[in-house]
Motif scaffolding. Structure first.
Motif, PDB file in Angstrom:
ATOM      1  N   VAL A  32     -60.198 -75.703  51.548  1.00 15.67           N
ATOM      2  CA  VAL A  32     -59.028 -74.881  51.895  1.00 15.67           C
ATOM      3  C   VAL A  32     -58.966 -74.655  53.401  1.00 15.67           C
ATOM      4  CG1 VAL A  32     -58.013 -72.587  51.677  1.00 15.67           C
ATOM      5  CG2 VAL A  32     -58.888 -73.754  49.660  1.00 15.67           C
ATOM      6  N   VAL A  33     -60.109 -74.333  54.009  1.00 19.50           N
ATOM      7  CA  VAL A  33     -60.144 -74.091  55.450  1.00 19.50           C
ATOM      8  C   VAL A  33     -59.786 -75.362  56.216  1.00 19.50           C
ATOM      9  CG1 VAL A  33     -61.631 -73.484  57.390  1.00 19.50           C
ATOM     10  CG2 VAL A  33     -61.808 -72.225  55.240  1.00 19.50           C
ATOM     11  N   GLY A  34     -60.271 -76.496  55.756  1.00 18.38           N
ATOM     12  CA  GLY A  34     -60.007 -77.745  56.459  1.00 18.38           C
ATOM     13  C   GLY A  34     -58.651 -78.350  56.186  1.00 18.38           C
ATOM     14  N   SER A  35     -57.929 -77.816  55.182  1.00 18.83           N
ATOM     15  CA  SER A  35     -56.622 -78.391  54.829  1.00 18.83           C
ATOM     16  C   SER A  35     -55.523 -77.997  55.796  1.00 18.83           C
ATOM     17  CB  SER A  35     -56.239 -77.947  53.416  1.00 18.83           C
ATOM     18  OG  SER A  35     -56.016 -76.543  53.381  1.00 18.83           O
ATOM     19  N   GLY A  36     -55.729 -76.930  56.561  1.00 18.90           N
ATOM     20  CA  GLY A  36     -54.690 -76.461  57.472  1.00 18.90           C
ATOM     21  C   GLY A  36     -53.700 -75.508  56.831  1.00 18.90           C
ATOM     22  N   LEU A  37     -53.907 -75.139  55.566  1.00  7.14           N
ATOM     23  CA  LEU A  37     -53.009 -74.188  54.902  1.00  7.14           C
ATOM     24  C   LEU A  37     -53.152 -72.793  55.514  1.00  7.14           C
ATOM     25  CD1 LEU A  37     -53.582 -75.217  51.174  1.00  7.14           C
ATOM     26  CD2 LEU A  37     -51.575 -75.732  52.575  1.00  7.14           C
ATOM     27  N   ASP A  38     -52.085 -72.002  55.393  1.00 10.29           N
ATOM     28  CA  ASP A  38     -52.109 -70.625  55.886  1.00 10.29           C
ATOM     29  C   ASP A  38     -52.758 -69.744  54.817  1.00 10.29           C
ATOM     30  OD1 ASP A  38     -51.779 -68.324  57.269  1.00 10.29           O
ATOM     31  OD2 ASP A  38     -49.605 -68.206  57.029  1.00 10.29           O
ATOM     32  N   TRP A  39     -54.085 -69.903  54.666  1.00 10.04           N
ATOM     33  CA  TRP A  39     -54.788 -69.213  53.587  1.00 10.04           C
ATOM     34  C   TRP A  39     -54.924 -67.715  53.838  1.00 10.04           C
ATOM     35  CZ3 TRP A  39     -59.130 -66.831  55.388  1.00 10.04           C
ATOM     36  CH2 TRP A  39     -59.702 -67.333  56.564  1.00 10.04           C
ATOM     37  N   ALA A  40     -54.784 -67.285  55.093  1.00 10.75           N
ATOM     38  CA  ALA A  40     -54.965 -65.867  55.397  1.00 10.75           C
ATOM     39  C   ALA A  40     -53.883 -65.003  54.773  1.00 10.75           C
ATOM     40  CB  ALA A  40     -55.003 -65.659  56.908  1.00 10.75           C
ATOM     41  N   ASP A  41     -52.674 -65.560  54.546  1.00 10.04           N
ATOM     42  CA  ASP A  41     -51.566 -64.787  53.981  1.00 10.04           C
ATOM     43  C   ASP A  41     -51.468 -64.926  52.472  1.00 10.04           C
ATOM     44  OD1 ASP A  41     -50.821 -63.833  56.432  1.00 10.04           O
ATOM     45  OD2 ASP A  41     -49.424 -65.469  56.832  1.00 10.04           O
ATOM     46  N   ASN A  42     -52.395 -65.660  51.862  1.00  7.84           N
ATOM     47  CA  ASN A  42     -52.384 -65.848  50.419  1.00  7.84           C
ATOM     48  C   ASN A  42     -53.595 -65.134  49.833  1.00  7.84           C
ATOM     49  OD1 ASN A  42     -53.164 -67.341  47.814  1.00  7.84           O
ATOM     50  ND2 ASN A  42     -51.131 -68.159  48.222  1.00  7.84           N
TER      51      ASN A  42
END
Length: 238
Positions: free
Chosen positions: A215-225
């Motif tokens: 998830v961290v390496g995918s570039g997704l905006d995981w902080a808002d999910n």
């Protein structure tokens, strides 16, 4: 073209009806003659030339070395004011030109085919405005329901975590029952189950670490999910 109702199975009947009203209708298309198209093209060219003329009328000011930025800001402001003034005048003139044919079409006093064809377009405009207003209200209602559901889901998750924590604390406080087991076979099965649990827990921790790294390496905006953030930061209780 009207939408296929199978595509909107999740919508309420009244929302599907609004979409049907808002769909394109071939009867709304007005065919213009070559002469009418030429008139519209020339009218657009005249408007562009008037705008250029209005801009050229602005007196250029000499730029000194000390006040270049200030002079540029002033020139830019005057340019925007000239363009805004021209735009307002053009819209006012267009509105005046549009009012008379529309009034004739609405009151059935049209004498030429283009004016007569305006009535259906005026009705269509009103229907689209109504459909847009109702769809916007429905969209706002859905967003509000979604927001409430997300808040409720967060509260339920927090309550579940609290209950699990309490359950773990209760089981940790009283482990003397294992010492009182008289059945050797049952105790052996219990040991095997605990070993399997530890193995499964180790596999789960490994898989969770791999998923977190992906998830961290995918570039997704995981902080808002919430789900992704809990996975990356390991916020869930084990």
């Amino acid at each position: 073209m009207a939408p296929k109702h199978g595509q909107w199975a999740h919508l309420r009947p009244e929302e599907v009806t609004l979409l049907d009203y808002a769909a394109d209708d071939s009867r709304d298309i007005i065919t213009l003659s070559d002469k009418e198209k030429l008139v519209l093209q020339l009218a657009n060219q005249i408007q562009e030339q008037r705008l250029e003329k209005a801009l050229l009328k602005q007196e250029p000011e000499s730029l000194s070395g000390d006040n270049v930025e200030e002079a540029l800001a002033t020139a830019e402001r005057e340019l925007l004011e000239a363009r805004a003034t021209h735009t307002v005048r053009r819209k006012a003139a267009r509105m005046v030109l549009m009012t008379d044919p529309i009034l004739k079409a609405v009151h059935l006093k049209s004498t030429i085919p283009p004016e007569k064809s305006l009535l259906r377009l005026v009705n269509r405009r009103d229907v689209l405005a109504l459909a847009q207003e109702n769809l916007a209200s429905a969209h706002s209602a859905v967003l509000e329901q979604l927001s409430h559901a997300e808040v409720e889901n967060i509260q339920i998750n927090q309550e579940n975590q609290k209950l699990v924590s309490e359950l773990l604390e209760l089981t940790k406080e009283d482990s003397s029952w294992r010492d009182r087991l008289q059945d050797a076979q049952l105790a052996s099965q219990l040991d095997e189950l605990e070993a399997e649990l530890k193995t499964s827990q180790a596999k789960w921790d490994t898989m969770k670490s791999i998923a977190s790294a992906m998830v961290v390496g995918s570039g997704l905006d995981w902080a808002d999910n919430d789900t992704l953030r809990a996975l990356v930061l390991d916020e869930s209780d084990d």
